[in-house]
Design a protein around this motif. Structure first.
Motif, PDB file in Angstrom:
ATOM      1  N   SER A 284      59.399  59.892  27.148  1.00  0.00           N
ATOM      2  CA  SER A 284      58.375  58.913  26.822  1.00  0.00           C
ATOM      3  C   SER A 284      58.350  58.676  25.320  1.00  0.00           C
ATOM      4  N   LEU A 285      57.578  57.665  24.926  1.00  0.00           N
ATOM      5  CA  LEU A 285      57.435  57.328  23.519  1.00  0.00           C
ATOM      6  C   LEU A 285      56.930  58.515  22.717  1.00  0.00           C
ATOM      7  N   PHE A 286      56.139  59.386  23.393  1.00  0.00           N
ATOM      8  CA  PHE A 286      55.582  60.550  22.709  1.00  0.00           C
ATOM      9  C   PHE A 286      56.246  61.841  23.188  1.00  0.00           C
ATOM     10  N   ASP A 287      57.538  61.738  23.562  1.00  0.00           N
ATOM     11  CA  ASP A 287      58.405  62.897  23.790  1.00  0.00           C
ATOM     12  C   ASP A 287      58.114  63.657  25.069  1.00  0.00           C
ATOM     13  N   ALA A 288      57.370  63.070  26.033  1.00  0.00           N
ATOM     14  CA  ALA A 288      57.189  63.728  27.325  1.00  0.00           C
ATOM     15  C   ALA A 288      58.471  63.566  28.140  1.00  0.00           C
ATOM     16  N   PRO A 289      58.968  64.655  28.775  1.00  0.00           N
ATOM     17  CA  PRO A 289      60.222  64.558  29.537  1.00  0.00           C
ATOM     18  C   PRO A 289      59.991  63.998  30.927  1.00  0.00           C
ATOM     19  N   MET A 290      61.102  63.701  31.629  1.00  0.00           N
ATOM     20  CA  MET A 290      61.013  63.358  33.043  1.00  0.00           C
ATOM     21  C   MET A 290      60.474  64.567  33.800  1.00  0.00           C
ATOM     22  N   SER A 291      59.773  64.326  34.907  1.00  0.00           N
ATOM     23  CA  SER A 291      59.172  65.407  35.663  1.00  0.00           C
ATOM     24  C   SER A 291      60.225  66.302  36.312  1.00  0.00           C
ATOM     25  N   GLU A 292      61.471  65.814  36.491  1.00  0.00           N
ATOM     26  CA  GLU A 292      62.571  66.600  37.010  1.00  0.00           C
ATOM     27  C   GLU A 292      63.816  66.251  36.208  1.00  0.00           C
ATOM     28  N   ALA A 293      64.806  67.144  36.275  1.00  0.00           N
ATOM     29  CA  ALA A 293      66.047  66.874  35.544  1.00  0.00           C
ATOM     30  C   ALA A 293      66.641  65.538  35.951  1.00  0.00           C
ATOM     31  N   ARG A 294      66.622  65.221  37.220  1.00  0.00           N
ATOM     32  CA  ARG A 294      67.056  63.912  37.705  1.00  0.00           C
ATOM     33  C   ARG A 294      66.093  63.490  38.804  1.00  0.00           C
ATOM     34  N   GLN A 295      65.381  62.355  38.605  1.00  0.00           N
ATOM     35  CA  GLN A 295      64.412  61.903  39.598  1.00  0.00           C
ATOM     36  C   GLN A 295      65.036  60.805  40.446  1.00  0.00           C
ATOM     37  N   THR A 296      64.898  60.938  41.749  1.00  0.00           N
ATOM     38  CA  THR A 296      65.472  59.978  42.685  1.00  0.00           C
ATOM     39  C   THR A 296      64.354  59.260  43.415  1.00  0.00           C
ATOM     40  N   VAL A 297      64.400  57.917  43.429  1.00  0.00           N
ATOM     41  CA  VAL A 297      63.412  57.123  44.162  1.00  0.00           C
ATOM     42  C   VAL A 297      64.139  56.052  44.958  1.00  0.00           C
ATOM     43  N   ALA A 298      63.407  55.452  45.907  1.00  0.00           N
ATOM     44  CA  ALA A 298      63.984  54.366  46.695  1.00  0.00           C
ATOM     45  C   ALA A 298      64.174  53.137  45.815  1.00  0.00           C
ATOM     46  N   LEU A 299      65.284  52.429  46.033  1.00  0.00           N
ATOM     47  CA  LEU A 299      65.556  51.180  45.321  1.00  0.00           C
ATOM     48  C   LEU A 299      65.268  50.020  46.266  1.00  0.00           C
ATOM     49  N   THR A 300      64.316  49.174  45.884  1.00  0.00           N
ATOM     50  CA  THR A 300      63.983  47.996  46.687  1.00  0.00           C
ATOM     51  C   THR A 300      64.899  46.853  46.283  1.00  0.00           C
ATOM     52  N   VAL A 301      65.609  46.265  47.241  1.00  0.00           N
ATOM     53  CA  VAL A 301      66.540  45.166  46.972  1.00  0.00           C
ATOM     54  C   VAL A 301      65.997  43.904  47.636  1.00  0.00           C
ATOM     55  N   THR A 302      65.735  42.886  46.826  1.00  0.00           N
ATOM     56  CA  THR A 302      65.262  41.606  47.358  1.00  0.00           C
ATOM     57  C   THR A 302      66.362  40.562  47.190  1.00  0.00           C
ATOM     58  N   ASN A 303      66.520  39.700  48.206  1.00  0.00           N
ATOM     59  CA  ASN A 303      67.500  38.615  48.159  1.00  0.00           C
ATOM     60  C   ASN A 303      68.884  39.127  47.762  1.00  0.00           C
ATOM     61  N   PRO A 304      69.449  40.081  48.504  1.00  0.00           N
ATOM     62  CA  PRO A 304      70.757  40.629  48.110  1.00  0.00           C
ATOM     63  C   PRO A 304      71.835  39.562  48.161  1.00  0.00           C
ATOM     64  N   PRO A 305      72.819  39.626  47.265  1.00  0.00           N
ATOM     65  CA  PRO A 305      73.898  38.639  47.269  1.00  0.00           C
ATOM     66  C   PRO A 305      74.807  38.819  48.484  1.00  0.00           C
ATOM     67  N   ALA A 306      75.568  37.765  48.776  1.00  0.00           N
ATOM     68  CA  ALA A 306      76.502  37.833  49.900  1.00  0.00           C
ATOM     69  C   ALA A 306      77.586  38.856  49.603  1.00  0.00           C
ATOM     70  N   PRO A 307      78.076  39.542  50.640  1.00  0.00           N
ATOM     71  CA  PRO A 307      79.120  40.551  50.396  1.00  0.00           C
ATOM     72  C   PRO A 307      80.406  39.905  49.904  1.00  0.00           C
ATOM     73  N   PRO A 308      81.117  40.568  49.020  1.00  0.00           N
ATOM     74  CA  PRO A 308      82.382  40.012  48.550  1.00  0.00           C
ATOM     75  C   PRO A 308      83.417  39.987  49.679  1.00  0.00           C
ATOM     76  N   VAL A 309      84.332  39.035  49.570  1.00  0.00           N
ATOM     77  CA  VAL A 309      85.357  38.886  50.602  1.00  0.00           C
ATOM     78  C   VAL A 309      86.645  39.598  50.202  1.00  0.00           C
ATOM     79  N   THR A 310      86.561  40.355  49.108  1.00  0.00           N
ATOM     80  CA  THR A 310      87.737  41.100  48.652  1.00  0.00           C
ATOM     81  C   THR A 310      87.887  42.379  49.468  1.00  0.00           C
TER      82      THR A 310
END
Length: 668
Positions: A284-310
């Motif tokens: 944080s701006l005042f040097d507070a660390p993340m609550s865990e070494a690596r924090q994992t949360v759900a990623l919300t995806v809106t209007n995803p692009p079309a899949p590539p044809v490659t």
């Protein structure tokens, strides 16, 4: 389908809400102090005293202190003050600080000077500042009745506040160990105190949400404003894949709580099911660390692009997790032990302490690193078969310690010792600690007869080999009083363990580790034997299922087990190298590449299931192999079972013959 990432290349363009370079009198200021000033400017807590002057050495006024404390402690400040409604006759509603003066008065942080006046332009002494800070933190009940050091010069009423403020490091004594409490406080003192107070009250940093919307814009919202210099894009991972540097940008929102990353157009999110994002290393701006070494949360995806044809995305690259340092940097006591760790099991850490870039020829980390002077530790982690992590950097400076206190606390006679027996089956033990000086008692629990740890290892929660101890903890000691500590549950009942205890005072002086022999209570419960038997396939199962229409390139198979569980399968070419259970779990073939098809689903006991391999296979009328495993609720899994299948023939479209019309001969 999980989120797929193709060609993530980004460049960093972080926005900054404030720039200390506009103040000419801050040009030669120490970088660490300058960073604190910039954080307070960005948070709106401070302003300059002129267009190009910050006024670091100017004395602070009581009105200025009222404003800063209102913002530091997030007090309720009225937007408008009704004329005549103020508490003091010398502060009108038009006064620039009237709203802040009312806020600190109502909160009980400041009082008037008498005769109904506040004296807004009056100067502030160091002991007055100490009282406001201690009251704001709710530490007033913890102040001693008088100061504990003969080097502290303060009024009788203020000695307790000054002692507590120095103990909490909200204020600092001079280089000679003295503290003139009746002296005037400068704006520099207020900057240092405001930053340390914000750091003390700000909770650990959390990721509130993460959204990927149209235009490939990724918005990560944090619980507090973040330090724009504390992170790298490689510390952000989507479904385990780190973001890189190159062809994208990122900015911070005005309040510093949102990180907005614009990704490359080739980024592909699939159908956005079960997408996850990992964030690490940000402070944080005042040097507070993340609550865990690596924090994992759900990623919300809106209007995803079309899949590539490659062609399909390559198998994910596994990158070793970047090391973290504890403590993470900053001002520390001389001799502080810095422990390095990585969340990747079995990884090796290489480091340097002179600020140079580490390589595999650098020192191999084995035990905490003692900091005895200004030091910059740089480290990375690597594991066979994985890509090396990014380089971590942590810089340390040595805190000025009172020169007269170099004596560690002394344990009272017979202490430390084992306390009262705990409840049967708890696997906990009680420790009793008593010392002749206030401070902190640290302990670690190790196996009986294990290598004795050093004091630094005990204080870092490590055993004598530098690994995490079976249990560790600490507690605040009051001089001459008994401290009772109960451990967490240890690995076994009725088992002897060694406990090593270290007592450290506020100046950082620590005792040698003292060993206490303890034994956990007996068990009170006879545990039933666990389920270690994997499910069994019913006779003739698995087997081929219904033949699907020609040209579908799909197959079905049937499965039935004698126990409920979870089915997983992969499809590979005929004769391909058989995958093991772990590869099937991950959807891989026997070469650790992506299988032709992958699926999973729940099963009930003794029920036949028709399983459709939904994804069309590459060719018609072609033999393939399906490898299947079933895992029960206890985690017992079957060995992989192979099922030979063949896709239906190609769909053939036939054309009927043309109709022939004959003409009868003409009549004679």
């Amino acid at each position: 389908m999980a989120v797929l990432v193709c060609g993530l290349a980004l460049t960093s363009q972080a926005a900054s809400a404030a720039d200390v370079s506009q103040f000419a009198d801050l040009e030669s200021v120490d970088p660490s102090l300058k960073k604190k000033i910039e954080a307070l400017l960005e948070a709106g807590v401070f302003e300059g005293t002129g267009d190009d002057s910050f006024g670091l050495q100017e004395q602070m006024s009581r009105a200025e202190l009222a404003k800063v404390m209102s913002l530091v402690f997030d007090l309720k400040v009225d937007s408008v003050l009704i004329p005549g409604s103020g508490s003091f006759q010398d502060v009108t509603s038009e006064h620039w600080a009237s709203r802040f003066i009312e806020a600190v008065t109502e909160a009980g942080l400041m009082e008037g000077t008498g005769n109904g006046e506040f004296d807004p332009s009056g100067t502030v002494t160091l002991e007055q500042l100490a009282a406001v800070l201690v009251r704001g933190l709710g530490e007033e009940t913890n102040t001693p009745s008088q100061g504990s050091s003969s080097n502290v010069d303060a009024s009788e009423w203020a000695k307790g506040y000054v002692a507590r403020a120095l103990e909490l490091k909200l204020l600092q004594a001079g280089s000679d160990g003295t503290f003139a409490g009746t002296g005037a406080a400068t704006r520099e003192t207020l900057v240092q105190s405001a930053f340390e107070t914000k750091k003390a009250i700000e909770p650990e940093l959390d990721v509130r949400s993460a959204v990927l919307d149209a235009g490939n814009r990724l918005t990560i919202e944090f619980s507090a404003a973040i330090d724009p210099d504390s992170f790298e894009l490689s510390n952000i991972r989507i479904n385990g894949i780190p973001l890189g540097d190159g062809d994208a940008t990122y900015t911070l929102s005005e309040d510093g709580k949102q990180l907005i990353v614009t990704l490359k157009s080739t980024f592909y999110a699939g159908n956005a099911e079960n997408a996850r994002i990992e964030v690490a290393g940000i402070r944080s701006l005042f040097d507070a660390p993340m609550s865990e070494a690596r924090q994992t949360v759900a990623l919300t995806v809106t209007n995803p692009p079309a899949p590539p044809v490659t062609s399909p995305a390559p198998a994910p690259v596994i990158v070793t997790a970047m090391p973290t340092a504890d403590p993470a940097g900053g001002e520390v006591a001389s001799g502080t032990a810095v422990a390095l760790s990585t969340s990747t099991a079995g990884a090796s850490i290489y480091y340097t302490t002179d600020g140079s870039e580490p390589t595999t020829d650098s020192a191999l980390y084995g035990e905490p690193i003692a900091i005895t002077g200004p030091t910059t530790i740089k480290a990375f982690a690597v594991k066979a078969g994985e890509t090396a992590s990014a380089v971590m950097s942590a810089s340390y400076t040595i805190a000025v310690e009172p020169p007269e206190d170099t004596t560690p606390p002394g344990f009272a006679a017979t202490y430390p010792k084992a306390g009262a027996a705990q409840a049967d089956g708890s696997r906990k033990v009680e420790l009793l600690v008593r010392a002749d000086e206030a401070g902190t008692a640290y302990y670690v629990v190790v196996a009986e007869g294990a290598e004795a740890p050093s004091a630094a290892q005990v204080m870092a929660g490590l055993d004598g080999f530098g690994d995490t101890a079976l249990d560790s903890g600490s507690g605040a000691m009051t001089a001459g009083e008994e401290l009772v500590v109960v451990t967490e549950a240890l690995p076994a009942d009725a088992t002897a363990y060694d406990v090593y205890v270290v007592a450290a005072d506020a100046a950082g002086n620590a005792t040698a580790p003292a060993k206490v022999d303890v034994t956990t209570p007996p068990s009170d419960v006879v545990e039933p034997p666990g389920d270690t038997t994997p499910p069994n396939f019913a006779p003739t199962y698995p087997k081929a299922g219904t033949v699907l229409p020609n040209g579908s390139r799909q197959v079905m198979f049937k499965v039935r087990t004698d126990e409920a569980g979870w089915l997983k399968y992969v499809v590979v070419p005929d004769g391909d190298r058989p995958p093991d259970a772990e590869q099937i779990e991950s959807g891989f073939n026997g070469e650790n590449g992506a299988a032709l098809a992958f699926g999973q689903g729940g099963l009930e006991a003794d029920m036949e299931y028709d399983v459709l391999v939904l994804d069309p296979l590459p060719a018609d009328a072609t033999a393939y192999e399906i490898y299947i495993i079933v895992t029960d609720e206890a985690g017992n899994a079957t060995a992989p079972v192979k099922l030979d299948v063949t896709t239906p023939p190609a769909k053939v479209i036939t054309t009927p013959p043309a109709k022939v019309i004959t003409t009868p001969p003409a009549a004679e």
